[in-house]
Scaffold this active site. Structure first.
Site, PDB file in Angstrom:
ATOM      1  CG  PHE A   5      -1.859   1.212   1.177  1.00 32.92           C
ATOM      2  CD1 PHE A   5      -2.982   1.190   0.362  1.00 32.92           C
ATOM      3  CD2 PHE A   5      -1.594   2.369   1.893  1.00 32.92           C
ATOM      4  CE1 PHE A   5      -3.829   2.291   0.275  1.00 32.92           C
ATOM      5  CE2 PHE A   5      -2.433   3.481   1.812  1.00 32.92           C
ATOM      6  CZ  PHE A   5      -3.552   3.429   1.003  1.00 32.92           C
TER       7      PHE A   5
ATOM      8  CE  LYS B 146      -0.062   5.711   7.742  1.00 30.04           C
ATOM      9  NZ  LYS B 146      -1.452   5.965   8.055  1.00 30.04           N
TER      10      LYS B 146
ATOM     11  CG  ASP C 254       5.720   3.568   1.762  1.00 29.45           C
ATOM     12  OD1 ASP C 254       5.734   4.119   2.870  1.00 29.45           O
ATOM     13  OD2 ASP C 254       4.703   3.507   1.043  1.00 29.45           O
TER      14      ASP C 254
END
Ligand code: PLP
Length: 396
Positions: free
Chosen positions: A141, A255, A226
């Site tokens: 993702f 985040k 990532d």
């Protein structure tokens, strides 16, 4: 909210406010949080909830952390936006900190994880100078915008959004032979999560990332890692790939970097930076002074002691869960405070999360029947014990 959830909500006696204006992109839980303090959130009726999700790996230092509030307030009073056409000392300070902890050289600032990956894809293609194919892993993702969505190798995410952006190919996760077989003269980079978060906290073999690094070196490819969910301390190191003792060419973060103020970043090597020219990428809001000032404080707070505490608390959660030997749990895995509890098919993990919510504990779900815990770094043993006791009650 779909009918099934609505019915469950009524059964559980949770209050539900109809959400009328928001586009139908979320199955929202029937609770509105109006304030937070430390590891707790408070709803509009002032009920207190233990937050074991941290806004999906965002508020690592908990809610309303004094030093972070002060950093934001100080910056609001001075300057809250300036164009990226001008110099910025807070950005320079943060760039220095990020390059020191990553052993890379340059930083581009944006506003989210998906934007960080979009920028990384563009940087890699520009560096590739004609080579454009990026290899990504099944179950990955990387975001929701067209480039990062095309790199997210889960067909269910693509439904209704075809055609995808060309130039992405998929390989099974944790399989380096599959990567070798996919490389051709158009390949420019390998994009990989060090732990697949959304797919259910999937941890690859210990030597996987090292082998990917070697493959990139041997084939003149960029290794893009990532770290949007795993980065900024979440797994007990600044970045999860550091467990493999490697340095990628590009790291993407978002985040947790500003504990909830929107900020994303691409950290890259000088060789990548050398391919980028003014005007080839940019962002109006990226690296906003408020977000960057908070991020500077986040990195100051993320000391070696805090990183050790993250590992210790993660181990405590796993140990205590294992001790209980609850039937229905098929696996408990994770690194630091990124933990997945996988359940057998008989237990519907979404129902479990809803019942925990009714018992004032917030958790997440991911992948294939996995309960996802992403607690704040400040979580105490007593709070972990409370979670496990409640889980037992909910089970019964
Ligand atoms: N990459 C990973 C590994 C993620 O977990 C996420 C979000 O969950 C993203 C990218 C996208 O980040 P954002 O939601 O900030 O766009």
């Amino acid at each position: 909210m779909n009918l099934k959830i609505l019915n469950q909500v009524k059964e559980l006696g949770l209050s539900h406010k109809n959400i009328t204006y928001h586009v139908n992109t979320y199955n929202r839980f029937p609770v509105e949080f109006t304030k937070g303090k430390g590891a707790y959130l408070f709803d509009s009726d002032n009920n207190k909830y233990l937050d074991l999700l941290s806004g999906i790996a965002v508020t690592g230092f908990g809610h309303n952390k004094k030093e972070l509030v002060e950093a934001a307030k100080n910056q609001v009073d001075k300057l809250w936006h300036v164009s990226n056409l001008f110099l910025s000392s807070p950005q320079e300070q943060l760039g220095k900190k990020l390059s020191e902890i990553s052993k890379l050289d340059k930083v581009f600032f944006c506003n989210s994880g998906t934007e960080a990956n979009e920028a990384a894809i563009k940087f890699a293609r520009k560096w590739g100078n004609g080579r454009s194919t990026i290899i990504a892993a099944q179950g990955s993702f990387h975001g929701r915008t067209m480039g990062s969505l095309s790199a997210s190798m889960q067909e269910k995410l693509w439904e209704g959004f075809q055609p995808l952006t060309p130039g992405f190919v998929s390989v099974p996760y944790n399989n380096t032979n599959a990567i070798k077989n996919k490389i051709d003269n158009t390949t420019v980079a390998i994009l990989i999560e060090p732990i697949q978060g959304e797919s259910g906290i999937i941890i690859p073999d210990e030597n996987y990332l090292r082998e990917v690094r070697n493959i990139c070196n041997e084939n003149n490819l960029l290794m893009i890692v990532d770290e949007i969910q795993t980065g900024i301390g979440r797994t007990g190191k600044h970045f999860a790939h550091q467990y493999a003792n490697i340095t990628p060419d590009i790291i993407t973060v978002a985040k947790g970097i500003a504990n909830g103020i929107p900020l994303g970043a691409v950290i890259c090597s000088e060789k990548v930076n050398a391919a980028i020219t003014p005007g080839s990428h940019g962002s109006t809001f990226g690296g906003n002074p408020i977000a960057v000032s908070v991020a500077n404080k986040v990195l100051d707070l993320l000391t070696e002691d805090v990183l050790s505490q993250i590992i210790a608390q993660g181990n405590y959660i796993k140990q205590q869960l294992l001790k209980e030997n609850l039937s229905g749990i098929s696996d408990i895995r994770g690194k630091g405070l990124m933990i997945g509890i996988e359940f057998n098919k008989e237990i519907e993990v979404k129902d479990l999360a809803l019942k925990l919510l009714q018992n004032k504990i917030i958790v997440g779900t991911a992948g294939n029947n996995v309960l996802r815990l992403l607690p704040p770094f400040i979580i105490t043993n007593e709070e972990v014990d409370f979670f496990i006791e409640t889980l037992k009650i909910v089970f019964d």
